[in-house]
Design a protein around this motif. Structure first.
Motif, PDB file in Angstrom:
ATOM      1  N   HIS A 167      -7.684  -3.967   3.936  1.00 20.13           N
ATOM      2  CA  HIS A 167      -7.525  -2.459   4.467  1.00 20.13           C
ATOM      3  C   HIS A 167      -6.803  -1.774   4.987  1.00 20.13           C
ATOM      4  O   HIS A 167      -5.584  -2.846   5.741  1.00 20.13           O
TER       5      HIS A 167
ATOM      6  N   THR B  88       1.095  -0.928   0.069  1.00 17.21           N
ATOM      7  CA  THR B  88      -0.072  -0.146  -0.090  1.00 17.21           C
ATOM      8  C   THR B  88       0.853   1.208   0.092  1.00 17.21           C
ATOM      9  O   THR B  88       2.448   1.342   0.536  1.00 17.21           O
TER      10      THR B  88
ATOM     11  N   PHE C 179     -13.288  -1.575   9.112  1.00 10.48           N
ATOM     12  CA  PHE C 179     -11.905  -1.020   9.125  1.00 10.48           C
ATOM     13  C   PHE C 179     -11.783   0.883   9.795  1.00 10.48           C
ATOM     14  O   PHE C 179     -11.022   0.572  11.022  1.00 10.48           O
TER      15      PHE C 179
ATOM     16  N   VAL D 195      -7.727   5.898   3.614  1.00  6.34           N
ATOM     17  CA  VAL D 195      -7.498   4.560   3.906  1.00  6.34           C
ATOM     18  C   VAL D 195      -7.496   3.887   2.335  1.00  6.34           C
ATOM     19  O   VAL D 195      -7.189   4.684   1.562  1.00  6.34           O
TER      20      VAL D 195
ATOM     21  N   GLU E 226      -8.130  -0.152   0.436  1.00  2.00           N
ATOM     22  CA  GLU E 226      -8.391  -1.102   0.650  1.00  2.00           C
ATOM     23  C   GLU E 226      -8.395  -1.882  -0.810  1.00  2.00           C
ATOM     24  O   GLU E 226      -8.076  -1.311  -1.887  1.00  2.00           O
TER      25      GLU E 226
ATOM     26  N   GLN F  99     -10.510  -9.618   2.102  1.00  2.02           N
ATOM     27  CA  GLN F  99     -10.910  -7.947   1.544  1.00  2.02           C
ATOM     28  C   GLN F  99      -9.248  -7.178   2.659  1.00  2.02           C
ATOM     29  O   GLN F  99      -9.358  -7.824   4.073  1.00  2.02           O
TER      30      GLN F  99
END
Length: 192
Positions: free
Chosen positions: A115, A93, A168, A100, A102, A113
């Motif tokens: 985050h 990331t 999250f 954020v 995701e 999933q």
């Protein structure tokens, strides 16, 4: 003839049972006290219950590990691995602030999933969470981590069963109804 004291036998059986329980509790606590990044469990009992629930469904390991921070221009780039049973996949990331990030990824027979969020532009601390589902869509476990790259002793993590999972981030750093708020409210060592 010497008589056998009938009270000694039940006491001996009780001592053996307590010793077995203590060993089981000790193994349980050791298994869930820290995750693969070395982060301390916020609540070992809840973490262990979630881990055992997922293991009962065939998912014996679910962890976010190997998190490393580098700079990519003005952005912080965080690279780590998602480990599910004996399979792993790299996740990266990139953050310039507290936005954020995701995404979803498939790891073997599982759908994940993912985050992530940095608290600030230096990405100290970094929050990440994942929800793991079977290929048929059954929710198995949620893990959240708060990592301090400059002071790993302040890092914490938590596992949740599906019924206890949190969103999250809901925009409030101190709201424990979100994973970020929940992890942000604890210091390392809580629950140990």
């Amino acid at each position: 003839m010497k008589s056998l004291n009938v009270f000694k036998i039940p006491a001996l059986i009780a001592l053996l049972a307590l010793a077995a329980c203590a060993k089981k509790d000790s193994d349980f606590a050791a298994r869930y006290a820290r995750n693969g990044t070395g982060a301390a469990a916020v609540n070992i009992e809840e973490t262990g219950a979630a881990g055992e629930y997922a293991a009962g469904k065939g998912l014996h390991t679910a962890d976010i590990v190997g998190l490393q921070r580098t700079r990519n221009g003005t952005a912080a780039q965080i690279t780590g691995q998602i480990v599910l049973n004996n399979q792993q996949i790299q996740v990266t990331t990139q953050h310039t602030g507290s936005e954020v990030r995701e995404g979803a990824v498939r790891v073997g027979n599982y759908q994940v999933q993912f985050h992530a969020m940095c608290l600030n532009s230096s990405c100290e601390p970094y929050f990440a969470a994942m929800e793991v589902y079977t290929s048929s869509g059954e929710f198995l476990i949620q893990e959240g981590v708060r990592i301090y790259f400059n002071d790993p002793s302040r890092s914490v993590y938590q596992l949740f069963k599906p019924g206890s999972a949190r969103v999250f981030f809901n925009g409030k750093l101190a709201d424990p109804s979100s994973m970020v708020g929940y992890l942000n409210s604890f210091n390392a060592g809580i629950g140990l």
